[in-house]
Design a protein around this motif. Sequence first.
Motif, PDB file in Angstrom:
ATOM      1  N   ASP A  24       0.836  -1.210   0.000  1.00 55.16           N
ATOM      2  CA  ASP A  24       0.000   0.000   0.000  1.00 55.16           C
ATOM      3  C   ASP A  24       0.866   1.253   0.000  1.00 55.16           C
ATOM      4  OD1 ASP A  24      -2.245  -1.455  -0.072  1.00 55.16           O
ATOM      5  OD2 ASP A  24      -2.765  -1.255   2.060  1.00 55.16           O
ATOM      6  N   TYR A  26       3.952   1.532  -1.006  1.00 60.10           N
ATOM      7  CA  TYR A  26       4.640   1.641  -2.299  1.00 60.10           C
ATOM      8  C   TYR A  26       3.699   2.254  -3.337  1.00 60.10           C
ATOM      9  CZ  TYR A  26       6.673   0.323  -6.764  1.00 60.10           C
ATOM     10  OH  TYR A  26       7.159   0.361  -8.039  1.00 60.10           O
ATOM     11  N   ASN A  27       2.470   1.721  -3.402  1.00 61.11           N
ATOM     12  CA  ASN A  27       1.503   2.231  -4.381  1.00 61.11           C
ATOM     13  C   ASN A  27       1.191   3.704  -4.138  1.00 61.11           C
ATOM     14  OD1 ASN A  27       1.299  -0.099  -5.813  1.00 61.11           O
ATOM     15  ND2 ASN A  27      -0.382  -0.923  -4.595  1.00 61.11           N
ATOM     16  N   ALA A  28       1.082   4.075  -2.849  1.00 62.76           N
ATOM     17  CA  ALA A  28       0.815   5.488  -2.518  1.00 62.76           C
ATOM     18  C   ALA A  28       1.978   6.353  -3.001  1.00 62.76           C
ATOM     19  CB  ALA A  28       0.620   5.643  -1.014  1.00 62.76           C
ATOM     20  N   VAL A  30       4.090   5.706  -5.476  1.00 59.85           N
ATOM     21  CA  VAL A  30       4.044   5.775  -6.949  1.00 59.85           C
ATOM     22  C   VAL A  30       3.004   6.797  -7.384  1.00 59.85           C
ATOM     23  CG1 VAL A  30       3.372   4.492  -9.032  1.00 59.85           C
ATOM     24  CG2 VAL A  30       4.890   3.422  -7.359  1.00 59.85           C
ATOM     25  N   GLU A  31       1.839   6.769  -6.721  1.00 62.61           N
ATOM     26  CA  GLU A  31       0.747   7.694  -7.053  1.00 62.61           C
ATOM     27  C   GLU A  31       1.171   9.145  -6.809  1.00 62.61           C
ATOM     28  OE1 GLU A  31      -2.433   8.863  -8.750  1.00 62.61           O
ATOM     29  OE2 GLU A  31      -1.888   6.751  -8.739  1.00 62.61           O
ATOM     30  N   ILE A  32       1.839   9.405  -5.657  1.00 62.09           N
ATOM     31  CA  ILE A  32       2.287  10.769  -5.346  1.00 62.09           C
ATOM     32  C   ILE A  32       3.293  11.246  -6.398  1.00 62.09           C
ATOM     33  CG2 ILE A  32       3.658  12.145  -3.708  1.00 62.09           C
ATOM     34  CD1 ILE A  32       2.301  10.409  -1.484  1.00 62.09           C
ATOM     35  N   SER A  33       4.282  10.385  -6.737  1.00 60.62           N
ATOM     36  CA  SER A  33       5.291  10.832  -7.709  1.00 60.62           C
ATOM     37  C   SER A  33       4.646  11.070  -9.076  1.00 60.62           C
ATOM     38  CB  SER A  33       6.452   9.849  -7.799  1.00 60.62           C
ATOM     39  OG  SER A  33       6.063   8.694  -8.465  1.00 60.62           O
ATOM     40  N   ARG A  34       3.614  10.287  -9.416  1.00 58.51           N
ATOM     41  CA  ARG A  34       2.891  10.495 -10.671  1.00 58.51           C
ATOM     42  C   ARG A  34       2.197  11.863 -10.675  1.00 58.51           C
ATOM     43  NH1 ARG A  34      -0.421   5.414 -11.307  1.00 58.51           N
ATOM     44  NH2 ARG A  34       1.409   4.217 -11.810  1.00 58.51           N
ATOM     45  N   GLU A  35       1.593  12.216  -9.543  1.00 53.54           N
ATOM     46  CA  GLU A  35       0.898  13.502  -9.422  1.00 53.54           C
ATOM     47  C   GLU A  35       1.885  14.666  -9.524  1.00 53.54           C
ATOM     48  OE1 GLU A  35      -2.361  14.220  -9.402  1.00 53.54           O
ATOM     49  OE2 GLU A  35      -2.588  12.096  -9.840  1.00 53.54           O
ATOM     50  N   LYS A  38       2.950  15.081 -13.074  1.00 53.18           N
ATOM     51  CA  LYS A  38       1.881  15.713 -13.857  1.00 53.18           C
ATOM     52  C   LYS A  38       1.873  17.222 -13.631  1.00 53.18           C
ATOM     53  CE  LYS A  38      -2.897  15.171 -14.046  1.00 53.18           C
ATOM     54  NZ  LYS A  38      -4.047  14.609 -13.355  1.00 53.18           N
TER      55      LYS A  38
END
Length: 247
Positions: A24, A26-28, A30-35, A38
Amino acid sequence: MKIKLLLFILLICSSLWAQDILLDLYNAGVEISREIDKAVLEATALTDAEENQLGAQIRTEIIKTERPCTHRRFPVNEIFRKVVANASRQGLDWECTIVSNSEFNAFAIAGGKVFINKGLLDAVGSEAELAFVIGHEIAHIDLKHCVYKIQHGVRAGQIDPNLGELVQIGYDIYSRPFSQPQEQEADELGFRLMRRAGYPKQGALDFFRRLEQFEPKIEDPTINAVNDFISTHPTARRRLERMQQLD
Ligand SMILES: [Zn+2]
């Protein structure tokens, strides 16, 4: 004995639980770095006019080494015009250049500039197959993959680059591969662009069957490692299977 068994079960359960938490987190992350990525891409975005100017100058640098030529086998510019008519970014100065490189490759840069190698034109079997290749390259530009690559290069370098510096960055990195998700997106949009231009689905399937024949050369260190089609994974077989699902 029963207590030992219970302790063992507890240990297994807690380690699985810990794995879930780590996943969880790790996924969080990845999501933050994606944001963040962007937001930075939006903050450093170029207008279409700026991108056109940039692309024209990078093209000038490229054709100093990649010599433009003509090729009579297919009406390349006519196919290009038909496919690009369906692109969403109509404010770009779209242009297709044939270059005399004998490698089986095509590539795209910011500002609507697509390049097709003579080696690819010698090898493809039909207009529809070529229309898919052209669609794939147009898609990289239409989806902003090319200009994002330059924006990422800027972030690693200067804070506020001028046009000359952007051109240099764009030239230095134009042949670097795109990511796997970007390749998949370009395959799918490229397929839709060629289909809307009236070309049969078979063109895309034929292209990936042909690409399969080139794949063993990936292991060959003498081949150009920056090829837009050959150096990218997943395999041509996997990409062909994806195309078969589309209409
Ligand atoms: Zn590609």
